[in-house]
Design a protein around this motif. Sequence first.
Motif, PDB file in Angstrom:
ATOM      1  N   GLU A 113       0.803  -1.159  -0.141  1.00  0.00           N
ATOM      2  CA  GLU A 113       0.083   0.119   0.187  1.00  0.00           C
ATOM      3  C   GLU A 113       0.859   1.371  -0.035  1.00  0.00           C
ATOM      4  O   GLU A 113       0.455   2.389  -0.239  1.00  0.00           O
ATOM      5  N   ASN A 129      10.374  -5.999   5.835  1.00  0.00           N
ATOM      6  CA  ASN A 129      11.099  -5.868   7.229  1.00  0.00           C
ATOM      7  C   ASN A 129      10.909  -7.177   8.142  1.00  0.00           C
ATOM      8  O   ASN A 129       9.952  -7.845   8.303  1.00  0.00           O
ATOM      9  N   GLU A 133      19.331  -0.760   9.858  1.00  0.00           N
ATOM     10  CA  GLU A 133      19.308  -0.628   8.279  1.00  0.00           C
ATOM     11  C   GLU A 133      19.175   0.552   7.842  1.00  0.00           C
ATOM     12  O   GLU A 133      17.944   1.260   8.324  1.00  0.00           O
TER      13      GLU A 133
HETATM   14  P1  NAD Z   1       6.191  -2.433   3.699  1.00  0.00           P
HETATM   15  O1  NAD Z   1       6.155  -1.390   4.312  1.00  0.00           O
HETATM   16  O2  NAD Z   1       5.671  -2.196   2.087  1.00  0.00           O
HETATM   17  O3  NAD Z   1       5.484  -3.907   4.019  1.00  0.00           O
HETATM   18  C1  NAD Z   1       5.885  -4.947   3.400  1.00  0.00           C
HETATM   19  C2  NAD Z   1       4.550  -5.591   3.375  1.00  0.00           C
HETATM   20  O4  NAD Z   1       4.114  -5.953   4.734  1.00  0.00           O
HETATM   21  C3  NAD Z   1       3.301  -4.643   2.825  1.00  0.00           C
HETATM   22  O5  NAD Z   1       2.727  -5.402   1.686  1.00  0.00           O
HETATM   23  C4  NAD Z   1       2.612  -4.375   3.970  1.00  0.00           C
HETATM   24  O6  NAD Z   1       1.124  -4.397   3.600  1.00  0.00           O
HETATM   25  C5  NAD Z   1       2.774  -5.768   4.703  1.00  0.00           C
HETATM   26  N1  NAD Z   1       2.510  -5.292   6.511  1.00  0.00           N
HETATM   27  C6  NAD Z   1       3.069  -3.978   6.911  1.00  0.00           C
HETATM   28  N2  NAD Z   1       2.727  -4.110   8.163  1.00  0.00           N
HETATM   29  C7  NAD Z   1       2.103  -5.414   8.485  1.00  0.00           C
HETATM   30  C8  NAD Z   1       1.380  -5.932   9.598  1.00  0.00           C
HETATM   31  N3  NAD Z   1       1.177  -5.331  10.931  1.00  0.00           N
HETATM   32  N4  NAD Z   1       0.846  -7.053   9.362  1.00  0.00           N
HETATM   33  C9  NAD Z   1       0.943  -7.535   8.220  1.00  0.00           C
HETATM   34  N5  NAD Z   1       1.234  -7.141   7.158  1.00  0.00           N
HETATM   35  C10 NAD Z   1       1.954  -6.014   7.231  1.00  0.00           C
HETATM   36  O7  NAD Z   1       7.814  -2.458   3.079  1.00  0.00           O
HETATM   37  P2  NAD Z   1       8.943  -2.551   4.305  1.00  0.00           P
HETATM   38  O8  NAD Z   1       8.785  -3.664   5.330  1.00  0.00           O
HETATM   39  O9  NAD Z   1       9.401  -1.184   4.881  1.00  0.00           O
HETATM   40  O10 NAD Z   1      10.246  -3.029   3.272  1.00  0.00           O
HETATM   41  C11 NAD Z   1      11.543  -2.416   3.779  1.00  0.00           C
HETATM   42  C12 NAD Z   1      12.287  -3.449   4.214  1.00  0.00           C
HETATM   43  O11 NAD Z   1      12.139  -4.792   3.204  1.00  0.00           O
HETATM   44  C13 NAD Z   1      13.666  -3.421   4.392  1.00  0.00           C
HETATM   45  O12 NAD Z   1      13.941  -3.960   5.361  1.00  0.00           O
HETATM   46  C14 NAD Z   1      14.484  -4.191   3.029  1.00  0.00           C
HETATM   47  O13 NAD Z   1      15.720  -4.338   3.586  1.00  0.00           O
HETATM   48  C15 NAD Z   1      13.414  -5.228   3.010  1.00  0.00           C
HETATM   49  N6  NAD Z   1      13.503  -5.726   1.833  1.00  0.00           N
HETATM   50  C16 NAD Z   1      13.920  -7.083   1.697  1.00  0.00           C
HETATM   51  C17 NAD Z   1      14.045  -7.557   0.356  1.00  0.00           C
HETATM   52  C18 NAD Z   1      14.391  -8.944   0.080  1.00  0.00           C
HETATM   53  O14 NAD Z   1      14.544  -9.324  -1.137  1.00  0.00           O
HETATM   54  N7  NAD Z   1      15.262  -9.508   0.932  1.00  0.00           N
HETATM   55  C19 NAD Z   1      13.540  -6.672  -0.812  1.00  0.00           C
HETATM   56  C20 NAD Z   1      12.993  -5.439  -0.376  1.00  0.00           C
HETATM   57  C21 NAD Z   1      12.888  -5.096   0.772  1.00  0.00           C
END
Ligand code: NAD
Length: 479
Positions: free
Chosen positions: A148, A195, A346
């Motif tokens: 989102e 994350n 990070e």
């Molecule tokens: P984000 O905030 O978009 O969250 C990821 C997903 O989790 C979203 O679809 C969101 O709707 C869902 N989400 C969020 N809170 C939630 C909850 N309380 N309950 C259920 N679902 C929930 O993305 P983000 O986590 O901020 O992404 C950044 C992080 O992801 C960084 O730590 C980055 O290093 C990591 N990352 C890892 C990879 C990989 O391939 N290993 C790739 C990209 C990003």
Amino acid sequence: MSTQASRPGSIRDAVTAARSLFATGASKPLAWRLDRLKAMNQMLLDHRDDFSSALAADLGKHPAEAWLTEIGFLTAEISHTAKHLKRWLAPQRVEVPPALQPAKAHTVLEPLGVVLVIAPWNYPIQLLLAPVIGALAAGNTVVAKPSEMAPACSAALARWVPEYLSGAVTVVEGGVPETTELLAERFDHIFYTGNGRVGRIVMEAAARHLTPVTLELGGKSPVYIDDTVDMKAAAARIAWGKFMNAGQTCVAPDYVLGTPGALARLARELGKAILAQHGDDPAHSPAYGRMATDAAFARVAGMLEQDLRHGEGSRLVSGGRHEAATRYIEPTVLHVGSGAALMKEEIFGPVLPLVTVESAQDAINFINVRDKPLSLYVFSSDTGVRAAFTQRTSSGALNFGVPVAHLSVPGLPFGGVGASGMGNYHGQHSVHTFSHRKPVLDKPLSPDTLALVYPPSGALKRQVITRLVAPAKRRLRAR
Ligand code: NAD
């Protein structure tokens, strides 16, 4: 929730529909899988401009970067998968020990069922569709939840995916409430990228249904550099990997370790590399992105300010300007001490701290007392140093001489270890992730060689068992 599944109760309906389609067996034939991959490829090509505009709207991504790291990345993954899929799916023969002969054994890959893919915002199209490619190639149906936080990309996916992949992939848009509702359903595999805090929520929800998970998480990916390399070329690569997508890449170099001499030379070259790649005012560079949200801007700018004002040993090398209104943070390089705010989590933004160590061994110790990184990058032509990092560190991936690029080698598994994640994907590894490798043993009823081990067991049978079937002592051949 503006979605393909937008009525109350429709999340459950979406999962039920995906399960019903899987239950018909329609997704199992190779032809169905290849057709779906072809359809996804067509969608990406037909609506390349739409996806590219969405990436520009959400993240300020330049079309060239959108192609390299998202749309073109996916078409390359599709073409690699389609080319090799038949061979990957072929049953694999397994040797049968003499005691069980005559018999034949092999393994077959069977699809798991309905897969849930949950994606983050930083590569919103790539990170939703790359796991979907693997899940479809393995013969599953999919429910996919874009982030989102990248609303334009989420809307583009919700618009085009149903048109090209109807039934096979259902897009459910939404945030925490929708994801929570999805996680209450039973899936056969959950593939989450994001994350570690949410990773724990996903794993807990999966545990309730004993659903296997892949967690693609993040963390701090270090660089080690020494004086044995071409510093200009190394700086260009580090700047490229760090500042693409304004530092919001899970495998971006997070910080650099080096001796004072190596870091001083690198610092000079990094300044020049940034100038060459983004000009003297990156705010006007079309190739330079913005922080995705106000919160992401405030977090990274806050850490930077804190270290520049109060950080012991902090010294700015280049950059440092930022503007909340446009969520702009200039590509920034600075020296910091190991206790800096920027070293506590990070960074996930365009700020690169340089941390002094005494030696390669010191750098290895520095890395090993922290969480296992998603990637580790070593710039050294010293074979002893390269061997030491290979043998004495653990990370999702280890690259020599280049950050980030391992993602584009489809033969390499991509994933973390420890706090940076569990499981992996890309190419054949995706097909294995989304399949059950089923053992199949076929032993004719006649001749019944097993009669030798049926009870009752007298002295002769005991001898046969201990000598042939389950030898009491097996000598390991000395090397
Ligand atoms: P984000 O905030 O978009 O969250 C990821 C997903 O989790 C979203 O679809 C969101 O709707 C869902 N989400 C969020 N809170 C939630 C909850 N309380 N309950 C259920 N679902 C929930 O993305 P983000 O986590 O901020 O992404 C950044 C992080 O992801 C960084 O730590 C980055 O290093 C990591 N990352 C890892 C990879 C990989 O391939 N290993 C790739 C990209 C990003």
